[in-house]
Design a protein around this motif. Structure first.
Motif, PDB file in Angstrom:
ATOM      1  N   ALA A  41       3.971 -13.117  11.431  1.00  0.00           N
ATOM      2  CA  ALA A  41       4.544 -12.059  12.272  1.00  0.00           C
ATOM      3  C   ALA A  41       5.905 -11.637  11.746  1.00  0.00           C
ATOM      4  CB  ALA A  41       4.663 -12.550  13.712  1.00  0.00           C
ATOM      5  N   LEU A  42       6.700 -12.611  11.311  1.00  0.00           N
ATOM      6  CA  LEU A  42       8.018 -12.307  10.739  1.00  0.00           C
ATOM      7  C   LEU A  42       7.864 -11.506   9.445  1.00  0.00           C
ATOM      8  CD1 LEU A  42      11.096 -12.629  10.634  1.00  0.00           C
ATOM      9  CD2 LEU A  42      10.749 -14.840   9.499  1.00  0.00           C
ATOM     10  N   ILE A  43       6.907 -11.888   8.618  1.00  0.00           N
ATOM     11  CA  ILE A  43       6.664 -11.167   7.367  1.00  0.00           C
ATOM     12  C   ILE A  43       6.224  -9.731   7.655  1.00  0.00           C
ATOM     13  CG2 ILE A  43       5.157 -11.025   5.343  1.00  0.00           C
ATOM     14  CD1 ILE A  43       5.067 -14.107   5.390  1.00  0.00           C
ATOM     15  N   GLY A  44       5.255  -9.581   8.543  1.00  0.00           N
ATOM     16  CA  GLY A  44       4.761  -8.256   8.873  1.00  0.00           C
ATOM     17  C   GLY A  44       5.840  -7.373   9.472  1.00  0.00           C
ATOM     18  N   GLY A  45       6.638  -7.942  10.376  1.00  0.00           N
ATOM     19  CA  GLY A  45       7.726  -7.176  10.976  1.00  0.00           C
ATOM     20  C   GLY A  45       8.766  -6.754   9.948  1.00  0.00           C
ATOM     21  N   SER A  46       9.063  -7.645   9.014  1.00  0.00           N
ATOM     22  CA  SER A  46      10.050  -7.334   7.970  1.00  0.00           C
ATOM     23  C   SER A  46       9.543  -6.234   7.046  1.00  0.00           C
ATOM     24  CB  SER A  46      10.369  -8.601   7.157  1.00  0.00           C
ATOM     25  OG  SER A  46      10.918  -9.609   7.979  1.00  0.00           O
ATOM     26  N   ILE A  47       8.251  -6.302   6.697  1.00  0.00           N
ATOM     27  CA  ILE A  47       7.669  -5.270   5.828  1.00  0.00           C
ATOM     28  C   ILE A  47       7.676  -3.920   6.529  1.00  0.00           C
ATOM     29  CG2 ILE A  47       5.509  -4.473   4.766  1.00  0.00           C
ATOM     30  CD1 ILE A  47       4.940  -7.374   4.035  1.00  0.00           C
ATOM     31  N   TYR A  48       7.337  -3.910   7.808  1.00  0.00           N
ATOM     32  CA  TYR A  48       7.327  -2.634   8.531  1.00  0.00           C
ATOM     33  C   TYR A  48       8.740  -2.063   8.629  1.00  0.00           C
ATOM     34  CZ  TYR A  48       6.375   1.004  11.892  1.00  0.00           C
ATOM     35  OH  TYR A  48       6.272   2.229  12.505  1.00  0.00           O
ATOM     36  N   PHE A  49       9.722  -2.912   8.916  1.00  0.00           N
ATOM     37  CA  PHE A  49      11.111  -2.456   8.998  1.00  0.00           C
ATOM     38  C   PHE A  49      11.575  -1.904   7.652  1.00  0.00           C
ATOM     39  CE2 PHE A  49      15.667  -3.340   8.453  1.00  0.00           C
ATOM     40  CZ  PHE A  49      16.184  -2.578   9.494  1.00  0.00           C
ATOM     41  N   TRP A  50      11.177  -2.590   6.562  1.00  0.00           N
ATOM     42  CA  TRP A  50      11.543  -2.137   5.225  1.00  0.00           C
ATOM     43  C   TRP A  50      10.932  -0.764   4.938  1.00  0.00           C
ATOM     44  CZ3 TRP A  50      14.458  -1.656   1.279  1.00  0.00           C
ATOM     45  CH2 TRP A  50      13.969  -1.240   0.040  1.00  0.00           C
ATOM     46  N   LYS A 138       0.843  -0.535  10.108  1.00  0.00           N
ATOM     47  CA  LYS A 138       0.971  -1.507  11.191  1.00  0.00           C
ATOM     48  C   LYS A 138      -0.200  -2.490  11.189  1.00  0.00           C
ATOM     49  CE  LYS A 138       3.674   1.464  14.301  1.00  0.00           C
ATOM     50  NZ  LYS A 138       3.664   2.273  15.540  1.00  0.00           N
ATOM     51  N   ILE A 139      -1.381  -1.995  10.884  1.00  0.00           N
ATOM     52  CA  ILE A 139      -2.551  -2.872  10.803  1.00  0.00           C
ATOM     53  C   ILE A 139      -2.383  -3.892   9.679  1.00  0.00           C
ATOM     54  CG2 ILE A 139      -5.007  -2.916  10.184  1.00  0.00           C
ATOM     55  CD1 ILE A 139      -5.291  -0.256  11.727  1.00  0.00           C
ATOM     56  N   VAL A 140      -1.898  -3.428   8.530  1.00  0.00           N
ATOM     57  CA  VAL A 140      -1.643  -4.338   7.407  1.00  0.00           C
ATOM     58  C   VAL A 140      -0.607  -5.392   7.791  1.00  0.00           C
ATOM     59  CG1 VAL A 140      -0.619  -4.495   5.103  1.00  0.00           C
ATOM     60  CG2 VAL A 140      -2.321  -2.742   5.588  1.00  0.00           C
ATOM     61  N   CYS A 141       0.446  -4.963   8.470  1.00  0.00           N
ATOM     62  CA  CYS A 141       1.493  -5.909   8.887  1.00  0.00           C
ATOM     63  C   CYS A 141       0.932  -6.944   9.859  1.00  0.00           C
ATOM     64  CB  CYS A 141       2.656  -5.148   9.517  1.00  0.00           C
ATOM     65  SG  CYS A 141       3.605  -4.161   8.324  1.00  0.00           S
ATOM     66  N   CYS A 142       0.027  -6.514  10.732  1.00  0.00           N
ATOM     67  CA  CYS A 142      -0.644  -7.461  11.633  1.00  0.00           C
ATOM     68  C   CYS A 142      -1.507  -8.437  10.840  1.00  0.00           C
ATOM     69  CB  CYS A 142      -1.515  -6.716  12.637  1.00  0.00           C
ATOM     70  SG  CYS A 142      -0.612  -5.822  13.919  1.00  0.00           S
ATOM     71  N   GLY A 143      -1.982  -7.995   9.683  1.00  0.00           N
ATOM     72  CA  GLY A 143      -2.836  -8.834   8.855  1.00  0.00           C
ATOM     73  C   GLY A 143      -2.165 -10.108   8.387  1.00  0.00           C
TER      74      GLY A 143
END
Length: 256
Positions: A41-50, A138-143
């Motif tokens: 979740a932290l990785i996905g959130g960071s990627i989306y923010f980036w 967002k789907i990828v980040c959830c992945g």
């Protein structure tokens, strides 16, 4: 208290985030896998923010993609990459199971590990750069969350290849019913969130992730007689790569 300790153990093992350190006891490891997905979740959130920041400051697609690909490594320290490389070396040795398990333990890097990691990186770069839809991103980040849910489920459900190592220690110490129930619930909520972004796309990407779990089950049994910590690292990267590939396919051939 055991739940809190399990959380700190999960964070300290699966990420480079500094957390309080203490002596590990068997009871403290019961629920470690329950918190494993939250690193995703932290990785996905960071990627989306980036990616959001790249849109605001008009950062090019090359820089956006490369740094986005590097974020999981920054957060985990390459923990799963090591397992991926060891697994690739073992599989491509075409040796008996016993020899493959020995290769997994070998700290040296073989040619096939480098070749397959380079190929994985090229495929990931090419496909990740094509994910432009906000819903699919967002789907990828959830992945990243879902891949770790499935990995945790496999650790306490699939046969283990050996009775030593970190994965065996945590799997043997886990409260298996609680872990399976928790990870199944977290997986369902994650899939629900993916489908909320785009029902058909979320469902297809989630189905692809589950299919990688099925493939992982049969391939790990065939090659090693079960799963290990290294093969778990392979699964996390393989699952995330398939999620990105499927999302890119949808973005390019369906949405455009």
């Amino acid at each position: 208290m055991q739940v809190i300790k399990s959380f700190f153990i999960a964070v300290s093992i699966y990420s480079k985030i500094p957390v309080p350190q203490f002596e590990w006891k068997e009871d403290d490891m019961k629920y470690v896998f329950c918190f494993f997905p939250w690193i995703g979740a932290l990785i996905g959130g960071s990627i989306y923010f980036w990616n959001y920041s790249c849109g605001v400051y008009h950062i090019g697609v090359g820089c956006r993609t490369v740094i986005g690909m590097a974020i999981p490594i920054f957060i985990t320290g390459g923990f799963h990459v090591d397992g991926f490389m060891d697994t690739m070396d073992a599989i491509h040795s075409y040796s008996p199971k016993e020899r493959k398990l020995e290769i997994l333990k070998d700290s040296h890097i073989g040619a096939f590990a480098v070749i397959m990691l380079a190929a994985y990186g090229l495929v990931l770069f090419g496909t990740f750069s094509e994910v432009e839809s906000d819903a699919l991103l967002k789907i990828v980040c959830c992945g990243f969350f879902l891949s770790r849910c499935l990995c945790g489920i496999s650790a306490v459900s699939f046969p283990l290849a050996k009775k030593d190592g970190m994965l065996y220690t945590f799997a043997d110490s886990s409260h298996k019913k609680v872990v399976k129930g928790s990870l199944s619930l977290q997986s369902a909520l994650c899939v629900g969130l993916m489908c909320f972004q785009s029902f058909p796309a979320g469902l297809i990407v989630a189905a692809a992730a589950v299919l990688t779990l099925v493939y992982y089950y049969y391939r790990s049994r065939k090659e090693f007689g079960g799963v290990t910590g290294d093969t778990a690292g392979f699964f996390v990267l393989f699952c995330e790569g398939c999620i990105v590939v499927v999302a890119a396919f949808i973005d390019v051939f369906v949405l455009k």
